[in-house]
Design a protein around this motif. Sequence first.
Motif, PDB file in Angstrom:
ATOM      1  N   ASP A   1       0.872  -1.174   0.000  1.00  0.00           N
ATOM      2  CA  ASP A   1       0.000   0.000   0.000  1.00  0.00           C
ATOM      3  C   ASP A   1       0.905   1.218   0.000  1.00  0.00           C
ATOM      4  N   LEU A   2       0.884   1.989  -1.080  1.00  0.00           N
ATOM      5  CA  LEU A   2       1.783   3.129  -1.234  1.00  0.00           C
ATOM      6  C   LEU A   2       1.112   4.412  -0.758  1.00  0.00           C
ATOM      7  N   GLY A   3       1.816   5.172   0.092  1.00  0.00           N
ATOM      8  CA  GLY A   3       1.240   6.387   0.644  1.00  0.00           C
ATOM      9  C   GLY A   3       0.132   6.052   1.626  1.00  0.00           C
TER      10      GLY A   3
ATOM     11  N   SER B   1       5.974  10.433   4.711  1.00  0.00           N
ATOM     12  CA  SER B   1       5.839  11.243   5.919  1.00  0.00           C
ATOM     13  C   SER B   1       6.065  10.393   7.163  1.00  0.00           C
ATOM     14  N   PRO B   2       7.101  10.660   7.943  1.00  0.00           N
ATOM     15  CA  PRO B   2       7.316   9.908   9.184  1.00  0.00           C
ATOM     16  C   PRO B   2       6.157  10.051  10.162  1.00  0.00           C
TER      17      PRO B   2
ATOM     18  N   GLY C   1       9.391   5.941   2.730  1.00  0.00           N
ATOM     19  CA  GLY C   1       9.896   6.147   1.378  1.00  0.00           C
ATOM     20  C   GLY C   1       8.824   6.714   0.472  1.00  0.00           C
ATOM     21  N   ASP C   2       9.259   7.319  -0.606  1.00  0.00           N
ATOM     22  CA  ASP C   2       8.367   7.958  -1.562  1.00  0.00           C
ATOM     23  C   ASP C   2       7.905   6.944  -2.600  1.00  0.00           C
ATOM     24  N   TRP C   3       6.638   6.603  -2.563  1.00  0.00           N
ATOM     25  CA  TRP C   3       6.014   5.646  -3.465  1.00  0.00           C
ATOM     26  C   TRP C   3       6.757   4.316  -3.479  1.00  0.00           C
ATOM     27  N   CYS C   4       7.341   3.907  -4.591  1.00  0.00           N
ATOM     28  CA  CYS C   4       7.936   2.564  -4.657  1.00  0.00           C
ATOM     29  C   CYS C   4       9.354   2.489  -4.099  1.00  0.00           C
ATOM     30  N   ALA C   5       9.908   3.614  -3.650  1.00  0.00           N
ATOM     31  CA  ALA C   5      11.314   3.632  -3.224  1.00  0.00           C
ATOM     32  C   ALA C   5      11.577   2.711  -2.044  1.00  0.00           C
ATOM     33  N   ALA C   6      10.565   2.474  -1.216  1.00  0.00           N
ATOM     34  CA  ALA C   6      10.769   1.657  -0.013  1.00  0.00           C
ATOM     35  C   ALA C   6      10.430   0.185  -0.229  1.00  0.00           C
TER      36      ALA C   6
ATOM     37  N   ILE D   1       3.847   6.285 -10.064  1.00  0.00           N
ATOM     38  CA  ILE D   1       3.491   4.957  -9.559  1.00  0.00           C
ATOM     39  C   ILE D   1       3.308   3.975 -10.711  1.00  0.00           C
ATOM     40  N   VAL D   2       2.600   4.409 -11.755  1.00  0.00           N
ATOM     41  CA  VAL D   2       2.387   3.534 -12.915  1.00  0.00           C
ATOM     42  C   VAL D   2       3.719   3.076 -13.485  1.00  0.00           C
ATOM     43  N   THR D   3       4.674   3.991 -13.580  1.00  0.00           N
ATOM     44  CA  THR D   3       5.982   3.664 -14.152  1.00  0.00           C
ATOM     45  C   THR D   3       6.805   2.781 -13.220  1.00  0.00           C
TER      46      THR D   3
END
Length: 286
Positions: free
Chosen positions: A125-127, A152-153, A176-181, A229-231
Amino acid sequence: MTAPDAPATLSGLLATALTGLTAAGSDSPRADAEALLAHVLARPRSFLRAWPEAPVAPEAAARFLTLLERRMHGEPVAYLSGRRGFWTLELEVTPATLIPRPETELLVELALARLPDGRDLRVADLGTGSGAIALALAAERPRIEVTATDASPAALAIAQANAARLGLGNLRFAAGDWCAALEGRYALIASNPPYLAEDDPHLGRGDLRFEPRRALAAGADGLADLRRIVTEARAHLEADGWLLLEHGHDQGEAVPALLAAAGYRAVACVPDLGGRPRVSLAQAPA
């Protein structure tokens, strides 16, 4: 507002609140008033209706009238009470998180339909914000492992607190920002990202004035985060894995087009109960 010296009654306080909230332009004055009074008294709303002449101690009345005044100035009921119901869960929310909305339950329904019960699957689940989507999926599918991410922590801390209070252990939280984590690949990735344009007039109205702008707006056309996110999700989805995205009612053509252009298949857009485009979904290539 000044609290009465003697105990007030439930009906009297609600009448005062209805008058004030109606004059302030509330779209739902009775619901707002009942939610705040029930919160102050730690009672269900049904209690207010069953015992309208029950007395309310001056201290409790004062707390209620303070919250009422803040609501009359526009503060969201969810932030004033610190709680919002979503799916079958009661979630803690703060101004660090977006307020969960009923429309997002469609995303949960569509995700659950693609997550067979009794299977060990990895989901993201992103964000995540307050954790609404991640917690609902984890509660309904105890064998899946849900990774909930947020940049956001403060929001991530609220999601973790909600998971702990609800006793849900099949979650992992990552900053992390979107898929970075994300690590590895997932059977399903879901997200309710920001999708309003930066100059959308709705950002200056109602509850949105108090919610974190970064959780609401994304670029000149509202599609900036959806494009990312799509990319990025392609590299983190299993073969035939699903990507589900909530978006605005006016993005029912744009988001499926982004998915198709990125090589996803089985692209579809599902309307909400009002018939408005709400969730676009697609599968990664086999």
